[in-house]
Enzyme design. Sequence first.
Site, short mmCIF file in Angstrom:
data_model
loop_
_atom_site.label_atom_id
_atom_site.label_comp_id
_atom_site.label_asym_id
_atom_site.label_seq_id
_atom_site.Cartn_x
_atom_site.Cartn_y
_atom_site.Cartn_z
N GLU A 190 -0.61 8.72 10.23
CA GLU A 190 -0.42 7.57 11.12
C GLU A 190 0.37 7.93 12.37
O GLU A 190 0.05 7.50 13.47
CB GLU A 190 0.28 6.44 10.35
N ASN A 239 -0.51 -4.03 1.47
CA ASN A 239 -0.73 -5.36 2.06
C ASN A 239 -1.89 -5.95 1.26
O ASN A 239 -3.04 -5.90 1.66
CB ASN A 239 -1.08 -5.25 3.54
N GLU A 297 7.30 -7.06 6.48
CA GLU A 297 6.20 -7.19 7.45
C GLU A 297 5.29 -8.37 7.11
O GLU A 297 4.07 -8.25 7.09
CB GLU A 297 5.39 -5.90 7.50
N ARG A 344 -4.49 2.41 8.38
CA ARG A 344 -4.01 3.75 8.77
C ARG A 344 -4.88 4.85 8.18
O ARG A 344 -4.40 5.91 7.79
CB ARG A 344 -2.55 3.95 8.36
N ASP A 374 9.97 4.97 9.52
CA ASP A 374 8.58 4.84 9.08
C ASP A 374 7.78 6.11 9.31
O ASP A 374 6.99 6.16 10.26
CB ASP A 374 7.93 3.66 9.84
N LYS A 426 4.72 -4.55 -2.38
CA LYS A 426 5.40 -4.66 -1.08
C LYS A 426 5.76 -6.13 -0.95
O LYS A 426 4.87 -6.99 -0.90
CB LYS A 426 4.45 -4.23 0.03
N LYS A 442 10.54 5.21 1.13
CA LYS A 442 9.92 6.13 2.09
C LYS A 442 10.87 7.28 2.37
O LYS A 442 12.09 7.14 2.26
CB LYS A 442 9.57 5.41 3.38
C1 GCV Z 1 0.68 -0.89 4.85
C2 GCV Z 1 3.90 0.81 8.59
C3 GCV Z 1 2.42 0.81 8.89
C4 GCV Z 1 1.76 -0.36 8.20
C5 GCV Z 1 2.04 -0.24 6.71
C6 GCV Z 1 3.55 -0.28 6.50
C7 GCV Z 1 3.95 -0.14 5.06
O1 GCV Z 1 4.52 -0.26 9.19
O2 GCV Z 1 2.22 0.77 10.26
O3 GCV Z 1 0.39 -0.29 8.48
O4 GCV Z 1 1.42 -1.26 5.99
O5 GCV Z 1 4.11 0.78 7.21
O6 GCV Z 1 4.30 0.96 4.68
O7 GCV Z 1 3.95 -1.11 4.33
#
Ligand code: GCV
Length: 733
Positions: free
Chosen positions: A422, A239, A320, A197, A394, A316, A389
Amino acid sequence: MVDTSNQQIRIIMQKQFRVLGLMAFIGLLLLANCSFADDGYKLWLNYSKITDRTVAAQYSQQLKQINFAGNPGNNNVAKNELMHGVADMLQFAPQITTSGDAGLLVGTVKALPAGVVKNLQAITNDEGYVIKTMNIGNRKQVVIAGKTQTGVLYGVFNLLKLLQTQQQLGALNIAEYPRLERRVLNHWDNLNRTVERGYAGASIWNWHKLPGYIEQQYTDYARANASIGINGTVLNNVNANALMLTPEYLVKVKALADVFRPYGIRVYLSVKFSSPIEVGKLKTADPLNSEVRQWWKDKVDEIYKYVPDFGGFLVKANSEGQPGPQAYGRNHADGANMMAEALAPHNGIVMWRAFVYDSNPLNDRAKQAYDEFKPLDGKFADNVIVQVKNGAIDFQPREPFHPLFGAMPKTPLMMEFQITQEYTGFATHLFYEAPLFKEVLGADTYAAGKGTTVAKILETKPHPKAVTGIAGVANIGTDRNWCGHPFAQSNWYAFGRLAWNANQSSAQIAEDWLRMTFTNNKSFVQPMVQQMLQSRENTVNYMTPLGLHHIMGINTHFGPGPWVNKAERPDWTAVYYHKADSLGIGFDRSSTGSKATSQYAPQVQQLFDKLETCPDSNLLWFHHVSWNYKMRSGKTLWFELVHHYYEGVDSVRRLQTVWNGMQGKVDQEQFIAVKQLIALQLEEAIRWRDACVLYFQTFSKQPIPAGYEQPAHPLSYYRDQQFHFAPGIGGNI
Ligand code: GCV
């Protein structure tokens, strides 16, 4: 900021200064200033020459001699910044003196004369400072005092801001301290230098050349952050890659930490939960397994050998596709506490993210973080902070505040904002984020009665050892202007300013930034403050008005994609969120729907739950509303929706007109850059508007009212467009 070529020129000039004398020096400086266009590299630390003669004369009189108490030496970053800033703005090098009647006196409380300190407000916060104009002896002196060197540095940056924005120095009485302890950038930078992003080039961390090669940009990054009070950076993507924890990388992390330390900035790392398996060769990452716990302890001890003031981990987990404690039947607290135990002896912290959602959300993804974390309130170790967040989905252009704020009174919560754009137009849309940040920070959760704003929750320590904090996902890359769009720099700047104190106004921050970055010319600053303040609403209008959300293109998240109905998981589609049908549009999260409203305190719940009281701005977030529903404006929902989409585009046209009138008032290179970007933004805004209106029209079956320009293409055209070149790769969705 000082790029290398400018630095060389300055060194040559300084040599010539001695030979040619003052006149020649000033002449050369002027030449240097004129011969480079502004490419944006210097950010808001532009230190442009002050051309107003009266102001320059007053400042010169005050600053011609500076007394740095305690003689901090040549490596002192506050001293160097001040000398450099004043020289650039006033075109002379101030004299460093120990004389008692210098116009500016700078130092820590310990180093300053006791007679001065007794007339200053007490500074209790380690990062706090005061700037005060005082009569000392027979002259008016400005004093900058901090409890620590970092406090002094922050004070120096504030004084430089006052000079850059041309404020009077005659009666200063400023006492400042940060409201939150950890003010951190989160880089989503991968080890191969791609940025998840990221829209401003590659990652600025040159892993290949580190630790031997230290780029000037690392120092300038630290200067920029310190100038707005940012005191931490998470270097790598959430990630995460487990290799980050190997000695090969830790030696590079150390090199960066060494550059940042003098600026009061600590380094943190994102860690992969499965690291004990991937780099530790263990068979499990179970947080209750003793070998795993020992592995983390040893690893943490090793990290602190490289970086003695290491900040801690960002994690994290179980989100995901990232590994986490749930794979072993454990919960988030088990996972976080295991790492916290390893970090505690070194005063390190764990920032454990609450951005979690199941691959098969039962009825509403927006509810999952609350459902998983609320039961864990009070179960986290003292040095864990849960990073949430701003909204429950998101980082959309607008989301109601996350229901976890106010729901975990025994657990410190940390805000996560997304500075990188993003979902708000990448680096082609002028979107000033301060109004978004302020809207969330100022939202009343009613958790402990009226006035329990999100900002208050962040600032309040649930227990004496709790840590407070805020994070912003960085928008920084190797682009010459750091952020891709000259105005995207304002979002980095605004994040820092609001992390320091959420009470500052969006308008004041915008004004300061414009003056420092471009010019003090009022005929530029005033209209552009207005445009910046309006810019967030513009984007909401042409992308996701009235509470719509998550209707962007799949994967890259570029452009509109309200038709997206197939993805790896249902909650990665757009139709999951807008739920448009022949009857209406919107996600029913009220008590007749997913009941997400029940996650808020009763006062907020009532407000959002009823169609009649729910604010228009969040209407379709919480309700499925019929196309002919009469809105507060008197229009039906359909016409209101169309109106917002068109208003969004019209407002970008107004922005374009205002900006075009700024030629000659700002640097030409910057002018052209922004002009081209606004043209792109307009194109993209029109695409968003036309694609969304045409798509939703297939459900409402109602016309676009006469008088509105009709879309240039049929819906199929927008659906078929492909954007193979959209940047910001690396995401899961
Ligand atoms: C780092 C969203 C974004 C992902 C990101 C995720 C997160 O889904 O699209 O790219 O991953 O948030 O905050 O972990």
